[in-house]
Write an enzyme that holds these catalytic residues in place. Structure first.
Site, PDB file in Angstrom:
ATOM      1  N   GLN A   1       8.655 -10.526  27.313  1.00  0.00           N
ATOM      2  CA  GLN A   1       8.804  -9.091  27.054  1.00  0.00           C
ATOM      3  C   GLN A   1       8.937  -8.813  25.561  1.00  0.00           C
ATOM      4  OE1 GLN A   1      11.100  -6.607  29.847  1.00  0.00           O
ATOM      5  NE2 GLN A   1      12.569  -6.317  28.193  1.00  0.00           N
TER       6      GLN A   1
ATOM      7  N   SER B   1      12.657  -2.648  29.073  1.00  0.00           N
ATOM      8  CA  SER B   1      11.584  -2.453  28.090  1.00  0.00           C
ATOM      9  C   SER B   1      10.972  -1.062  28.257  1.00  0.00           C
ATOM     10  CB  SER B   1      10.504  -3.529  28.273  1.00  0.00           C
ATOM     11  OG  SER B   1       9.938  -3.463  29.571  1.00  0.00           O
TER      12      SER B   1
ATOM     13  N   SER C   1       5.790   9.171 -10.177  1.00  0.00           N
ATOM     14  CA  SER C   1       7.184   8.765 -10.330  1.00  0.00           C
ATOM     15  C   SER C   1       8.061   9.992 -10.263  1.00  0.00           C
ATOM     16  CB  SER C   1       7.350   8.064 -11.679  1.00  0.00           C
ATOM     17  OG  SER C   1       8.712   8.073 -12.064  1.00  0.00           O
TER      18      SER C   1
ATOM     19  N   GLU D   1      -0.474  -1.091  -3.071  1.00  0.00           N
ATOM     20  CA  GLU D   1       0.657  -2.039  -3.032  1.00  0.00           C
ATOM     21  C   GLU D   1       1.176  -2.185  -1.605  1.00  0.00           C
ATOM     22  OE1 GLU D   1       2.036  -1.134  -7.628  1.00  0.00           O
ATOM     23  OE2 GLU D   1       3.126  -0.194  -6.001  1.00  0.00           O
TER      24      GLU D   1
ATOM     25  N   TYR E   1       6.528 -17.525  34.437  1.00  0.00           N
ATOM     26  CA  TYR E   1       7.002 -16.356  33.702  1.00  0.00           C
ATOM     27  C   TYR E   1       8.459 -16.528  33.250  1.00  0.00           C
ATOM     28  CZ  TYR E   1       8.203 -11.642  32.358  1.00  0.00           C
ATOM     29  OH  TYR E   1       8.632 -10.567  31.640  1.00  0.00           O
TER      30      TYR E   1
ATOM     31  N   THR F   1     -11.157 -16.144 -13.411  1.00  0.00           N
ATOM     32  CA  THR F   1     -10.532 -17.209 -12.625  1.00  0.00           C
ATOM     33  C   THR F   1      -9.166 -17.413 -13.279  1.00  0.00           C
ATOM     34  OG1 THR F   1     -11.374 -19.019 -13.997  1.00  0.00           O
ATOM     35  CG2 THR F   1     -12.742 -18.369 -12.113  1.00  0.00           C
ATOM     36  N   HIS F   2      -8.186 -17.716 -12.487  1.00  0.00           N
ATOM     37  CA  HIS F   2      -6.798 -17.840 -12.990  1.00  0.00           C
ATOM     38  C   HIS F   2      -6.363 -16.556 -13.709  1.00  0.00           C
ATOM     39  CE1 HIS F   2      -7.438 -22.134 -12.190  1.00  0.00           C
ATOM     40  NE2 HIS F   2      -8.590 -21.956 -12.815  1.00  0.00           N
TER      41      HIS F   2
ATOM     42  N   ASN G   1       0.601   5.906  -9.993  1.00  0.00           N
ATOM     43  CA  ASN G   1       0.768   4.519  -9.556  1.00  0.00           C
ATOM     44  C   ASN G   1      -0.083   4.193  -8.327  1.00  0.00           C
ATOM     45  OD1 ASN G   1       2.767   4.096 -11.543  1.00  0.00           O
ATOM     46  ND2 ASN G   1       4.310   5.036 -10.217  1.00  0.00           N
TER      47      ASN G   1
ATOM     48  N   LYS H   1       3.262   9.324 -14.856  1.00  0.00           N
ATOM     49  CA  LYS H   1       2.843   8.171 -14.061  1.00  0.00           C
ATOM     50  C   LYS H   1       1.888   8.504 -12.922  1.00  0.00           C
ATOM     51  CE  LYS H   1       4.781   4.380 -13.999  1.00  0.00           C
ATOM     52  NZ  LYS H   1       4.107   3.124 -14.366  1.00  0.00           N
TER      53      LYS H   1
ATOM     54  N   ASN I   1       4.704  -9.609  37.002  1.00  0.00           N
ATOM     55  CA  ASN I   1       4.225 -10.622  36.044  1.00  0.00           C
ATOM     56  C   ASN I   1       2.719 -10.534  35.802  1.00  0.00           C
ATOM     57  OD1 ASN I   1       6.864 -11.347  36.127  1.00  0.00           O
ATOM     58  ND2 ASN I   1       6.563 -13.302  37.175  1.00  0.00           N
TER      59      ASN I   1
HETATM   60  N1  ARG Z   1       8.901  -5.881  31.483  1.00  0.00           N
HETATM   61  C1  ARG Z   1       8.500  -7.241  31.662  1.00  0.00           C
HETATM   62  C2  ARG Z   1       7.647  -7.756  30.498  1.00  0.00           C
HETATM   63  O1  ARG Z   1       7.321  -7.017  29.656  1.00  0.00           O
HETATM   64  C3  ARG Z   1       7.715  -7.415  32.928  1.00  0.00           C
HETATM   65  C4  ARG Z   1       8.587  -7.615  34.084  1.00  0.00           C
HETATM   66  C5  ARG Z   1       8.595  -8.951  34.654  1.00  0.00           C
HETATM   67  N2  ARG Z   1       9.957  -9.178  34.914  1.00  0.00           N
HETATM   68  C6  ARG Z   1      10.470 -10.135  35.654  1.00  0.00           C
HETATM   69  N3  ARG Z   1      11.730 -10.168  35.755  1.00  0.00           N
HETATM   70  N4  ARG Z   1       9.746 -11.037  36.226  1.00  0.00           N
HETATM   71  O2  ARG Z   1       7.329  -8.916  30.442  1.00  0.00           O
END
Ligand code: ARG
Length: 452
Positions: free
Chosen positions: A314, A21, A269, A282, A309, A149-150, A277, A275, A104
């Protein structure tokens, strides 16, 4: 050291980038450094780390902060990469940083630390939007407009009354965000993997150093729960839904010439030269889809996860980041579009009486003069079929009631009830569109904004 060998053995395979990550963790890079500092300081204060070691680690963390996230060594995540960088700088002693904690509790703390900032920014955007709506309301107290309304013409109202209707909803969105903030603002640090630690950690101290209101008591709850992410995303989704209605109203109003959006909030546009817009609105409307997607993504990721955990968590986090970014931006853009739009009072006034929108007021007048409301409703409905003007009402009186109109109601009062501005002025019940009723609402809204 042996830890490094173990990491190489477990994380070098073809799934390495899938597992990591690190790039998404840029979002919590600064938070992780703060969490590391608080943890190391607490360990030193508790006599778990020597002051000298703690000092070296803190110095290394400062250098890592200066170098930035992009200079981190490779790693499964930012926590591991920062630890590796500390060890590269000061040697194996750097590995003492991870005493009495786990990634964790660390990651849960980092997410909460960063999300607090993001939620406060989102709160700011709701305040700015309320401010814009109050400006529109202040200027539009006497600006008569059609109400629907509507999507059918229903009763005349004012631009102020319309704007305050959204201010009330956004005010609740602010409150919901602040309420969610209270539950984000609790520290999981010291929960370790989930089962606490043998070291004599001071969880209150790290919570205090990191500005958390309190610790999350149970260490398994602390490391594994993500209901705070779900709640925040849901609250943001509710706000995005409010925004989508506001945006839709403005798209319709722009279409009918009721309002001119500023060029800054419009688009043109590539082929049709004439145009202008309402594209930004939106897109604001569409962000409700992103937010609902975030809620859905999180819910299905979290659903059925066992304690404690699991790595699924992640991928849960990114749904919350994406949602908070999209919704805060939409809210900010909506505030700007509302603040810079020009309302066309003449067009609004001309449209306000369309479709016999004063019919309810006429029926109310007849009821106030003694006719049962249901009978008045029937009589006015019959007049509506014949154009809904004074003549039609006269005809309906003799057809439906067998009596001349002026025998039971003052003709001048009927003329008044048929006038959209007079119709609005007469609806002065609490919360209604009459200028005095709106003045109270405006004052209330200003007080609430000042308090938030
Ligand atoms: N990168 C992990 C997360 O975002 C945290 C690591 C915990 N990883 C683990 N293998 N216990 O949750």
């Amino acid at each position: 050291g042996s830890g490094v060998v173990r990491r190489d053995r477990f994380s070098g395979g073809p799934a390495r980038s899938f597992l990591s990550s690190l790039s998404a963790d840029e979002r919590i890079f600064a938070a992780d450094l703060e969490v590391d500092r608080a943890h190391v300081l607490m360990l030193a204060e508790q006599g778990i780390l020597a002051d000298d070691t703690a000092g070296k680690i803190l110095t290394a963390l400062d250098a890592i902060e200066v170098d930035g996230h992009d200079s981190l060594p490779d790693g499964e995540d930012v926590h591991e990469a920062i630890e590796t960088a500390v060890i590269e700088q000061i040697g194996p002693e750097g590995g003492k940083m991870h005493t009495a904690r786990s990634r964790n509790d660390e990651v849960a703390t980092c997410i909460r630390y960063r999300l607090r900032e993001d939620v406060l920014e989102a709160v700011e955007t709701t305040l700015a939007l309320r401010e814009s709506l109050l400006e529109v309301a202040d200027e539009g107290r006497e600006t008569i407009m059609p109400g629907y309304t509507h999507l059918q013409p229903a009763q005349p109202t004012t631009v102020a009354h319309w704007a305050l209707s959204y201010e009330g909803a956004v005010r609740r969105d602010t409150k919901r965000l602040l309420d969610a903030y209270g539950r984000i603002n609790e520290s999981p640090l010291g929960g370790a993997a989930f089962a606490g630690t043998t070291f004599d950690v001071d969880r209150e101290r790290t919570a205090e150093l990191l500005g958390f209101e309190r610790v999350i008591e149970n260490s398994m709850d602390a490391s594994s729960s993500r209901d705070f992410l779900l709640e925040t995303t849901q609250v943001l989704s509710t706000h995005a839904t409010t925004l989508s209605g506001l945006a839709e109203d403005l798209v319709i109003f722009a279409n009918r010439g009721f309002v001119d959006l500023a060029d800054d909030y419009s688009s043109t546009s590539s082929i049709m030269p004439q145009k202008k817009n309402p594209d930004t609105l939106e897109l604001v409307r569409a962000v409700a889809g992103d937010a609902a997607g975030g809620v859905q993504g999180l819910t299905t990721t979290l659903k059925g996860l066992p304690r404690a955990y699991n790595r699924d968590l992640q991928r849960a986090t990114t749904h919350a980041w994406e949602t908070v970014d999209a919704v805060a931006e939409a809210s900010e853009v909506a505030a700007g579009a509302v603040a810079t739009a020009d309302w066309n009072a003449d067009v609004l006034a001309a449209e306000a009486g369309e479709g016999f929108s004063t019919a309810t007021g006429v029926a109310d007048l007849l009821a106030a003069n003694g006719l049962p409301f249901r009978t008045a409703h029937e009589m006015v409905a019959s007049a509506a079929e014949n154009g809904g003007d004074y003549d039609a009402l006269e005809a309906a009186a003799s057809n439906v009631l067998g009596e001349p109109l002026e025998s039971f109601v003052d003709p001048a009062a009927v003329e008044d009830a048929l006038d959209p501005a007079a119709s609005v002025a007469s609806r002065d019940s609490r919360g209604g569109p009459a200028p005095e009723a709106v003045a109270d609402q405006l004052e209330d809204a200003r007080e609430a904004l000042a308090a938030d």
